[in-house]
Design a protein around this motif. Structure first.
Motif, mmCIF file in Angstrom:
data_model
loop_
_atom_site.group_PDB
_atom_site.id
_atom_site.type_symbol
_atom_site.label_atom_id
_atom_site.label_comp_id
_atom_site.label_asym_id
_atom_site.label_seq_id
_atom_site.Cartn_x
_atom_site.Cartn_y
_atom_site.Cartn_z
ATOM 1 N N ARG A 9 -6.664 5.945 8.386
ATOM 2 C CA ARG A 9 -6.432 7.526 8.484
ATOM 3 C C ARG A 9 -7.465 7.890 7.631
ATOM 4 O O ARG A 9 -8.098 7.285 6.521
ATOM 5 C CB ARG A 9 -5.104 7.295 6.977
ATOM 6 N N ASN A 11 -8.020 10.797 5.411
ATOM 7 C CA ASN A 11 -8.047 11.754 4.803
ATOM 8 C C ASN A 11 -9.121 12.012 3.592
ATOM 9 O O ASN A 11 -9.611 13.076 3.596
ATOM 10 C CB ASN A 11 -6.494 11.827 4.124
ATOM 11 N N LYS A 117 5.310 7.138 -2.559
ATOM 12 C CA LYS A 117 3.962 8.405 -1.753
ATOM 13 C C LYS A 117 4.928 9.120 -2.777
ATOM 14 O O LYS A 117 4.520 10.212 -2.948
ATOM 15 C CB LYS A 117 3.789 8.089 -0.287
ATOM 16 N N GLY A 151 -4.909 -4.509 5.611
ATOM 17 C CA GLY A 151 -5.024 -4.614 4.268
ATOM 18 C C GLY A 151 -3.424 -5.200 4.224
ATOM 19 O O GLY A 151 -2.042 -4.861 4.969
ATOM 20 N N ASP A 153 -0.796 -4.499 1.995
ATOM 21 C CA ASP A 153 -0.082 -3.063 1.725
ATOM 22 C C ASP A 153 0.437 -2.661 3.159
ATOM 23 O O ASP A 153 1.602 -1.793 2.853
ATOM 24 C CB ASP A 153 -0.735 -1.987 1.733
ATOM 25 N N ILE A 198 -8.072 -5.350 -2.496
ATOM 26 C CA ILE A 198 -8.726 -4.894 -3.434
ATOM 27 C C ILE A 198 -7.656 -4.362 -4.226
ATOM 28 O O ILE A 198 -7.593 -3.301 -3.866
ATOM 29 C CB ILE A 198 -9.483 -4.349 -2.125
ATOM 30 N N LYS A 207 -2.949 -1.636 -5.982
ATOM 31 C CA LYS A 207 -4.835 -1.902 -5.088
ATOM 32 C C LYS A 207 -5.723 -0.638 -5.614
ATOM 33 O O LYS A 207 -4.774 0.791 -5.774
ATOM 34 C CB LYS A 207 -3.615 -1.108 -3.765
ATOM 35 N N LYS A 210 -7.462 4.799 -1.444
ATOM 36 C CA LYS A 210 -8.375 5.785 -1.091
ATOM 37 C C LYS A 210 -8.156 7.513 -1.923
ATOM 38 O O LYS A 210 -8.978 8.428 -2.148
ATOM 39 C CB LYS A 210 -9.279 6.192 0.058
ATOM 40 N N SER A 211 -6.340 7.044 -1.642
ATOM 41 C CA SER A 211 -5.367 8.951 -2.437
ATOM 42 C C SER A 211 -6.581 8.968 -4.060
ATOM 43 O O SER A 211 -5.403 9.694 -3.883
ATOM 44 C CB SER A 211 -4.792 9.313 -1.655
HETATM 45 P P1 ATP Z 1 -4.560 6.209 0.858
HETATM 46 O O1 ATP Z 1 -4.143 6.277 -0.580
HETATM 47 O O2 ATP Z 1 -5.092 7.498 1.578
HETATM 48 O O3 ATP Z 1 -3.191 5.906 1.413
HETATM 49 P P2 ATP Z 1 -5.745 3.912 1.605
HETATM 50 O O4 ATP Z 1 -6.595 3.632 1.180
HETATM 51 O O5 ATP Z 1 -4.662 2.978 1.349
HETATM 52 O O6 ATP Z 1 -5.385 5.128 1.543
HETATM 53 P P3 ATP Z 1 -5.219 3.340 4.622
HETATM 54 O O7 ATP Z 1 -5.699 4.718 5.374
HETATM 55 O O8 ATP Z 1 -3.246 4.005 4.257
HETATM 56 O O9 ATP Z 1 -6.170 3.126 3.238
HETATM 57 O O10 ATP Z 1 -5.497 2.259 4.911
HETATM 58 C C1 ATP Z 1 -6.406 1.556 6.220
HETATM 59 C C2 ATP Z 1 -6.659 0.030 6.134
HETATM 60 O O11 ATP Z 1 -7.076 0.324 5.248
HETATM 61 C C3 ATP Z 1 -5.118 -0.427 6.284
HETATM 62 O O12 ATP Z 1 -5.802 -1.769 6.880
HETATM 63 C C4 ATP Z 1 -5.178 -0.528 4.742
HETATM 64 O O13 ATP Z 1 -4.154 -2.008 4.777
HETATM 65 C C5 ATP Z 1 -6.537 -1.887 4.150
HETATM 66 N N1 ATP Z 1 -5.825 -1.370 3.190
HETATM 67 C C6 ATP Z 1 -6.562 0.217 2.467
HETATM 68 N N2 ATP Z 1 -6.441 -0.734 0.970
HETATM 69 C C7 ATP Z 1 -6.637 -1.810 0.920
HETATM 70 C C8 ATP Z 1 -7.299 -2.451 -0.404
HETATM 71 N N3 ATP Z 1 -7.315 -2.096 -1.371
HETATM 72 N N4 ATP Z 1 -7.870 -3.533 -0.262
HETATM 73 C C9 ATP Z 1 -7.229 -3.946 1.221
HETATM 74 N N5 ATP Z 1 -7.441 -3.114 2.737
HETATM 75 C C10 ATP Z 1 -6.805 -2.626 2.454
#
Ligand code: ATP
Ligand code: MG
Length: 341
Positions: A9, A11, A117, A151, A153, A198, A207, A210-211
């Motif tokens: 995503r 964002n 969220k 990931g 989540d 991570i 976890k 990015k947001s």
């Molecule tokens: P947001 O906080 O905006 O939801 P996010 O970091 O969770 O951001 P996403 O865009 O929701 O990122 O996820 C994109 C991909 O990155 C997905 O495959 C998700 O499982 C993976 N991902 C996100 N955070 C992690 C993490 N901490 N460790 C491993 N994989 C991750």
């Protein structure tokens, strides 16, 4: 030909969590399977504003996402590798509507990420945030994707996509969709023992996201490498005083060991063995800080080398492919539900 598909995503600025959980898994799988599989790496840009963002920055962020895919090592000259934007393939939203009507409200309401969220953004809980896993199901099912490197989540959403696909196939008594492999099989396919998560550098029980508003909790891919190293040095650990891989009791240390292993392409067990019995958290942090600093330095050089012409060419080719495949699938579904002959 089987399809392997994933997206990140656009964002906020992606983190090393996204890099390791999605980009790198996909690049590794592309090396292994691109000769005889479709490798679909898309930017889910319609997912970008399920939570509030600065819309004036979105377009640039999407293009940057594409640059990151290329910089992460996807071979753009390989005819089986397809890079595209969700918003430029209208069939995604069309199919999402149809899938909405075959998804019980109660089932969609069980998604834990929605609950988390909506607590985080309690003043901006939209129908889009609620609905996003169903759009995600459309993203996957449109291409008959069997493998979806994600990931940890995201596994609940993948399970939802499987359920929707199975329900539609049963209802219309036809194999409309390929059902994506279940979690255990996905994890095996990625050569992992379990789904990757991570952790936040500030609160390693959570976890890395990015947001997150807390810049110290995450290493973003555009962080200044020296500043990023400092974040590792101040990462939350524990008071056990011994380096061990134990996600329950020592999540901070275990997270650092994981980052160290994956960014260096090393087996986690080997890294754990290297540090077994050692007691200096400072030494471990210094090593991981160096790893992160050199990773970011190299990655940012690769990002800078990607040209606008490459992006334009890659999107033109990728979106032509994606529209062709997605429109054919959409037409099949429209026939099944009775709106097309
Ligand atoms: P947001 O906080 O905006 O939801 P996010 O970091 O969770 O951001 P996403 O865009 O929701 O990122 O996820 C994109 C991909 O990155 C997905 O495959 C998700 O499982 C993976 N991902 C996100 N955070 C992690 C993490 N901490 N460790 C491993 N994989 C991750
Ligand atoms: Mg997320």
């Amino acid at each position: 030909m089987q399809t392997i598909l994933t997206g990140v995503r656009a964002n906020e600025e992606p983190t090393i969590g996204n890099f390791l959980g999605a980009y790198k898994s996909m690049v590794n799988l592309a090396h292994e399977h691109a000769a005889d599989s479709n490798i679909n790496m898309f930017v889910p840009d319609l997912h970008s504003f399920t939570t509030p963002i600065d819309h004036s920055k979105l377009y640039a962020q999407v293009i940057k996402g594409i640059k990151y895919y290329i910089a992460a090592g996807l071979d753009i000259d390989n005819p089986n590798i397809h890079i595209y934007r969700q918003s430029h393939v209208p069939a995604h939203s069309e199919l999402a509507w149809i899938l909405d009507c075959f998804t019980p409200f109660g089932e969609a309401s069980r998604m834990t990420q929605f609950k988390e969220k909506s607590e985080e953004h309690s003043n901006a809980v939209t129908v889009g945030l609620f609905n996003y896993p169903i759009l995600m199901a459309a993203d996957i099912l449109l291409y008959d994707a069997k493998y979806v490197p994600l990931g940890e989540d995201q596994f609940q959403h993948l399970e939802l996509a499987r359920n929707i696909g199975i329900r539609m196939n049963n209802k219309f008594n036809e194999e409309l969709f390929t059902i994506p492999a279940p979690e255990e099989e996905q994890v095996k396919f990625m050569h992992l023992e379990k789904g990757l998560r991570i952790r936040s550098l500030v609160d390693p029980t959570k976890k890395m996201s990015k947001s997150s508003d807390n810049a110290k909790s995450k290493i973003s891919l555009n962080d200044n490498p020296a500043e990023a190293a400092k974040k590792i040095m101040s990462a939350t650990t524990d008071s056990e005083g011994i380096i061990r891989f134990d996600m329950i009791n020592q999540p901070g240390i275990s997270n650092l060991l994981t980052i160290e292993a994956l960014l260096n392409d090393r087996d986690i067990q080997d890294v754990i063995a290297d540090w077994a019995g050692q007691t200096s958290y400072g030494d471990l942090k210094k090593k991981v800080a160096q790893t992160v600093e050199s990773f970011l330095t190299e990655f940012q050089e690769k990002v800078a080398a990607v040209t606008d012409e490459q992006i334009e060419a890659v999107l033109q080719k990728g979106e032509e492919y994606a529209n062709r495949v997605a429109n054919a699938k959409l037409a099949q579904i429209q026939r099944a539900v009775g709106v097309r002959k």
